[in-house]
Design an enzyme around this catalytic site. Sequence first.
Site, PDB file in Angstrom:
ATOM      1  NE  ARG A  14      -2.903  -2.454   9.496  1.00 46.88           N
ATOM      2  CZ  ARG A  14      -2.309  -2.908  10.607  1.00 46.88           C
ATOM      3  NH1 ARG A  14      -1.870  -4.160  10.653  1.00 46.88           N
ATOM      4  NH2 ARG A  14      -2.158  -2.133  11.647  1.00 46.88           N
ATOM      5  CG  HIS A  16      -6.127  -2.263   5.175  1.00 48.76           C
ATOM      6  ND1 HIS A  16      -5.717  -1.192   4.418  1.00 48.76           N
ATOM      7  CD2 HIS A  16      -5.779  -1.996   6.447  1.00 48.76           C
ATOM      8  CE1 HIS A  16      -5.144  -0.300   5.207  1.00 48.76           C
ATOM      9  NE2 HIS A  16      -5.152  -0.762   6.438  1.00 48.76           N
ATOM     10  CG  ASP A  60      -8.044  -3.389  12.528  1.00 47.81           C
ATOM     11  OD1 ASP A  60      -8.188  -3.108  13.738  1.00 47.81           O
ATOM     12  OD2 ASP A  60      -7.452  -2.659  11.720  1.00 47.81           O
ATOM     13  CD  GLN A  95     -12.699  -3.633   9.696  1.00 50.07           C
ATOM     14  OE1 GLN A  95     -12.449  -2.566   9.168  1.00 50.07           O
ATOM     15  NE2 GLN A  95     -13.920  -3.956  10.103  1.00 50.07           N
ATOM     16  CD  GLU A 127     -17.526   2.325   1.980  1.00 49.95           C
ATOM     17  OE1 GLU A 127     -18.753   2.314   2.241  1.00 49.95           O
ATOM     18  OE2 GLU A 127     -16.660   2.522   2.847  1.00 49.95           O
ATOM     19  NE  ARG A 130      -0.712  -0.047   4.950  1.00 52.63           N
ATOM     20  CZ  ARG A 130      -1.112   0.516   6.078  1.00 52.63           C
ATOM     21  NH1 ARG A 130      -2.085   1.389   6.087  1.00 52.63           N
ATOM     22  NH2 ARG A 130      -0.531   0.199   7.219  1.00 52.63           N
ATOM     23  CB  SER A 144      -6.122   3.085   5.885  1.00 51.00           C
ATOM     24  OG  SER A 144      -6.395   3.369   7.230  1.00 51.00           O
TER      25      SER A 144
END
Lengths: 279, 320
Positions: B173, B115, B123, B127, B64, B16, B43
């Site tokens: 991530r 992610h 998390d 997620q 979204e 990322r 993020s």
Amino acid sequence: MVAAAPSIDQLKERANAIRKLIVRITTEAGSGHPSSSLSATEVVTALYFGGFMNYDPNQPKDPKRDRFILSKGHACPVLYSAMAEAGYFPTEEIMTLRKLGSPYEGHPNMKRLKGIEASTGSLGQGLSIGIGHALASQMDNLGFNVFVMLGDGEMGEGQVWEAISCAAKYKLGNLTAIIDQNGYQQTGATSEVLDLTEFQPKIEAFGWHVQTIEGNDMESVVAALTAAAEVKDRPKAIVSKTRKGYGILEVLEKEGDLNFHGKPLPPDLAEKALALLDS
Amino acid sequence: MYAGKLSGLELGKATRDAFGEALRDLGSEISELVTVDGDVGNSTRTEYFAKAYPERAFNVGIAESNMVGVAGGLAGSGKIPVVASFACFLLDNAFDQIRMAVAFPEMNVKLVGSHAGISIGEDGPSQMGIEDVGLACSLPGLTVVVPSDAACTRAATEAIIRNEGPAYLRVGRGKVAEVYPDGCNFELGKAIQLRDGADATIIANGLMVPAALDAATALKEQGVNVRVLDMHTIKPLDRDAIQKAAEETGAIVVAEEHLHHGGLGSVVCQAVCEMKPVPVESVDVGDVYAESGDPDGLLQKYGLTPDAVADAVKRAIARK
């Protein structure tokens, strides 16, 4: 191509011609949504022929063209009919509505038909796409306007309210949403399926400029679009109260089915409807 | 120990981060580039671009569906929108919007899911994007790319942005090993052969590429020679490389950080069956939702390790 300010009578005449096309092409197709198209006819007619939209059928990709997005995509017979009248394609071509191989699909498909700004048919999405165009217009100082027509049943989709708050955030003064409040959705009256009928205070609360009008009255439609064009600092909505099947209600009423959602007129009723529109 | 270390790879950046840097750098050259963010730009790393080009970055909030529709409209007016969110919220939440506003009208929108996979860790499963590749691959005309390291991600980001048409890029991530310390010779739709061997082929993507290299390293010490392919592009799929692998090595292992169904394993199996049926073994998350926990522990528990890949190679060879 901006038509030189036609009279209300001329617009009514144009609306009548578009109505006749809607009846003819859906009856010929044997399927489709004439009643949802007929309710929206005055607004679509005024947009394309009342001098409110800048467009050239010969340059459908002109970056400065105004955009019209039919979020209630099932009402595409009114769009195809208006665009045929405007010169995007020969009128006889739209008689192939919904037939295999025809670009005049059951819902608008921008990949197959010039002048269609968004492929729609899954409800609730057109306003978001309109925001994207409106943002691009502002970023590049292109000055074009975006008009999005939604159905009242469609307002049940949460994405519409996401879009309403988003347009307010970006103060999109070049965006106008028209809600065709014809009062019926697939299974019945919109007030019974999911009652969102008081649109004006709801949308105003998001910071939009909102007018509520009689949407089958051409004078009201032209006045509302004129007033909306003056507002430049925030998004505009016109809650257009209409009747599903307006223009041929006498024919539909005989059937005792005022909803008439997604049903074409059988040939005998279509003849009666066309005669009524000719009278 | 991170995957790739056994093969001498250094730990590098998260994919990322590489995406965010590449996007920011491309911004100066490609003026049509814009971002549409669902309030997770810090993020997904689109904030690198947003800080450099605030007038071209739109944060539409936690919405979204609208986010994807807005991107479709921007593309309709000539922009190149990059829409980034967590892979699960982008693909799973806004799937119909991607279908209607991006894939069906063939809009030039770049979808980026961050992610992805179970390696996001603590998390937890809500997620974790682990259905995303299957969903993305089901949409006609959508290019789907899962890069393995920072250099590959940088090249992939540039490739999908310069290539006209809708695309999905999947990034993760945490930090991953540098598979391409000297830069990645990336070509959309073309697998990269990292090792050659005649006994079996490991076809991997994402963070399972360094795991595949470690498996190959360990197997070599046992006298088993394994080909390793980085199948960074899942759609369009490099069927030639798969056919060649099937014909020349006779056994295939697919390794990915995705559910068993719908991802790289599914598309490779289909291609193998259509072209040259040979045994295929899968290393993936399985048909389950994972749980919260530290990333390394999760990868161990759900069998996404070099050891698991090496075991799968042995099983595949035994089935020849």
